[in-house]
Motif scaffolding. Sequence first.
Motif, PDB file in Angstrom:
ATOM      1  N   GLU A 189       0.829  -1.208   0.000  1.00  0.00           N
ATOM      2  CA  GLU A 189       0.000   0.000   0.000  1.00  0.00           C
ATOM      3  C   GLU A 189       0.861   1.255   0.000  1.00  0.00           C
ATOM      4  O   GLU A 189       0.555   2.238  -0.686  1.00  0.00           O
ATOM      5  CB  GLU A 189      -0.930  -0.003   1.218  1.00  0.00           C
ATOM      6  CG  GLU A 189      -1.901   1.168   1.204  1.00  0.00           C
ATOM      7  CD  GLU A 189      -2.843   1.176   2.395  1.00  0.00           C
ATOM      8  OE1 GLU A 189      -3.648   2.115   2.508  1.00  0.00           O
ATOM      9  OE2 GLU A 189      -2.761   0.249   3.220  1.00  0.00           O
ATOM     10  N   PHE A 192      -4.458   8.289  -3.095  1.00  0.00           N
ATOM     11  CA  PHE A 192      -5.835   7.875  -2.840  1.00  0.00           C
ATOM     12  C   PHE A 192      -6.262   8.461  -1.502  1.00  0.00           C
ATOM     13  O   PHE A 192      -5.594   8.252  -0.481  1.00  0.00           O
ATOM     14  CB  PHE A 192      -5.944   6.347  -2.816  1.00  0.00           C
ATOM     15  CG  PHE A 192      -7.344   5.842  -2.635  1.00  0.00           C
ATOM     16  CD1 PHE A 192      -8.210   5.803  -3.710  1.00  0.00           C
ATOM     17  CD2 PHE A 192      -7.805   5.421  -1.389  1.00  0.00           C
ATOM     18  CE1 PHE A 192      -9.521   5.342  -3.559  1.00  0.00           C
ATOM     19  CE2 PHE A 192      -9.104   4.975  -1.229  1.00  0.00           C
ATOM     20  CZ  PHE A 192      -9.964   4.937  -2.314  1.00  0.00           C
ATOM     21  N   LEU A 235     -10.041   1.697   0.040  1.00  0.00           N
ATOM     22  CA  LEU A 235      -9.283   1.348  -1.166  1.00  0.00           C
ATOM     23  C   LEU A 235      -9.617  -0.065  -1.614  1.00  0.00           C
ATOM     24  O   LEU A 235      -9.866  -0.314  -2.807  1.00  0.00           O
ATOM     25  CB  LEU A 235      -7.783   1.489  -0.889  1.00  0.00           C
ATOM     26  CG  LEU A 235      -6.830   1.011  -1.991  1.00  0.00           C
ATOM     27  CD1 LEU A 235      -7.046   1.804  -3.271  1.00  0.00           C
ATOM     28  CD2 LEU A 235      -5.377   1.109  -1.524  1.00  0.00           C
ATOM     29  N   VAL A 295      -6.476   2.859  -9.789  1.00  0.00           N
ATOM     30  CA  VAL A 295      -6.808   3.633  -8.587  1.00  0.00           C
ATOM     31  C   VAL A 295      -6.935   5.104  -8.930  1.00  0.00           C
ATOM     32  O   VAL A 295      -7.819   5.810  -8.425  1.00  0.00           O
ATOM     33  CB  VAL A 295      -5.746   3.393  -7.497  1.00  0.00           C
ATOM     34  CG1 VAL A 295      -5.992   4.306  -6.298  1.00  0.00           C
ATOM     35  CG2 VAL A 295      -5.759   1.936  -7.045  1.00  0.00           C
TER      36      VAL A 295
END
Length: 792
Positions: A5, A14, A21, A179
């Motif tokens: 991550e 993000f 997520l 993303v």
Amino acid sequence: MRISEHWLREWVDFPGSTEELAHRLTMAGLEVDAIEPAAPAFEGVVVGEIAACEPHPEADRLSVCRVVAGDGDPLQVVCGAPNARVGLKAPFARVGATLPDGTRIERATLRGTASEGMLCSARELGLSEDAAGLMALPPSAPAGADLREYLALDDTVIELELTPNRADCLGMAGVAREVGVLAGREPVWPGVEAVPPRCDAQFPVTLEAPAECPRYTGRVIRDVDTSAETPVWMRERLRRAGVRPLSITVDITNYVMLELGQPMHAFDLERLEQGIRVRSATKGERLALLNGQTVELEPGTLVIADAAGPVAMAGIMGGEPTAVTEATRHVFLEAAFFAPAAIAGRARAYGLHTDSSHRFERGVDPERAAVAVERATRLLVGIAGGDPGPTVVTERAEQVPVAPAVSFRPGRCTALLGAAIPHETMRGILERLGMAVAAGAEAWTVTPPSWRFDIAREVDLIEEIARIHGYDALPLSRTPAPLAMPAQPEAHLPLRRLRRLLVDRGYQEAITYSFVAPELQASLDPEAETLPLANPLSADLAVMRSSLWPGLVRALQHNRNRQAGRVRLFESGLAFRGRLENLEQAPRVAGIAAGQRHPEHWDAPRTPLDFFDVKGDVEALLALTGEPERYRFEPAAHPALHPGQSARVRHADGHAGWVGALHPEVLRRLDLDGPVFVFELDLGRITAARVPAFREISRYPAIRRDLAVVLPEAVSAAELRATVVASAGEALRELILFDVYRGKGVADGFKSLAIGLILQDSSRTLTDSDVDAVVARVVERLRAELQAELRE
């Protein structure tokens, strides 16, 4: 695909939490299979530097070290690691620290020497399985720094379960792109600027199989220090992705693969002869692989070769003789585009599965190879030095796949999704996904990017809009649909009725694969023409089944291996015969039975199952048609069945199936304790049923007459029944076979069958003379047609 991550958030900002997520990725079709910490919990572990290291005075395998762990005097630590040495920096657990297994570090005395802490291996910290020595940290690591902060271990690993069509997300670049589209943020790409050449060194490449490999990118890098250590940040990212660090060149090529999704390989340039040839293997060629396995290459396997022979299996694994070692000085980096069809199934055929084959057989961006070479060059030169030559792209441009333009109708998208998504939103989603959009009055022309192999139809674009817009954001509505009442013909016996009857008779339904092992099928149906799979899941699932017996036999083996003594299984499904151009797909129902006749009970004898038990099950199925007399059982030979316990099921229109015991030789090959009984019926022959019709029930008494007749052994009970029915006339209501006798009083080659005739008339009571006349006709017909005599 395992992603860090922290690494992902370096690429794209993000705004939500880890859980948000994961939810957004799952709803977008990139299913999150697991979320786990990048490292187990521990505390009180810092970077330690060994300032002094001397042998323990009382133990040969122990050392007494002086460890600098920040401010304060060096601490004395007793250590048993073989790589403990002055200047080494390694994780150091202070007194009071807690390790992942719950161990709390206390002051201790080992062989009379005090120890104030513990130097740790990677395994003791739960970071890898390596327990050969202390976990070496870079010389630049600051002594006394908290290890979790220094290695950024407070990270989360997100594991994605990608569908085969989303190979573009088998790299951090693809996931970050997704993303970014979901969050409305632009990803920050790493620096992949071209590295200018410092020398003119090149290595020639020839494409002899351009359809399978239309583009091959290579670069020579001279004077590389291949003994250089992989930076700790790179090792950590590899570890979190599930890749074990090995050496600087391997680690960099693996890192670029994880980063960009482009597999790469590095050769020892001095071990290559004359030039690279991308070609198909020829019969008899062998290759020693990096995993220590030596394989004999099948003709048609795509290989990377030099003048001496194959040096790598294209898209799968490199060869040991040309591998980069610490003695390597000059490296040849390569990245290529291989057609998915050229790689698909090849790795499994050799018992292999690699990260490279996993990507190439699903599809790799054909435009990414040169970028990957530049990225790997920058990393390698920056860490291990070296003088790169020019990047050389060898290609057959006409063979490189080009994404086809797709016609897209926004109105059709609205109709299918049931949501009025603005056209501007649709266009924005497609463009953020990298697609070129040319809008028209009614339809748009959309050209997918090079990395999206799965976009070929309008519905693919509609799916992209739906998943990015959010399936959970689509309105809930009931789809109007007319109710159609399907016909239920009374003359058709539904499969569910057959299945229910078998369940009632003690069978359990099994569902097995439609593809089976060739050798098992050859044992059970050797005369069938089978259809091999072009890309089997495994060698045990390589051909389409021509019978349902192989799957049921495997299920029986599985149950027997788990001490199941009494097994009754059935299955319904398709059997496949012939080649693809004339493939016959026949619906069948089949069963297998072994063990005792009845479940174990204190008041029931333990009687083994026999042929007639299973034949009775088949007869019960046939009785559901309402016309059991249209079926008969004939003794017949089947290669998989016992020669004395097998029968062909005949229908008035032809062959309907088989029933019998498995042949002893088949049982021996399958390592099964016998006997085992099987049946298989053609559903097309047993689902035509007689429509029930009213028939008056007689009010007059029935009369029974029993006959015992002696017949030749060759005469079957079915023939006896047919002859009696034909001669008895309408008065015969039922025929019962209640005894079979061979022995004293009956000549060799003959048998005695005792039958009961149930006679009844619907309009009057039969008299003795009526019954005697029927019996006389029956006896005369039996004598004339079957050479039967009444038994005295």
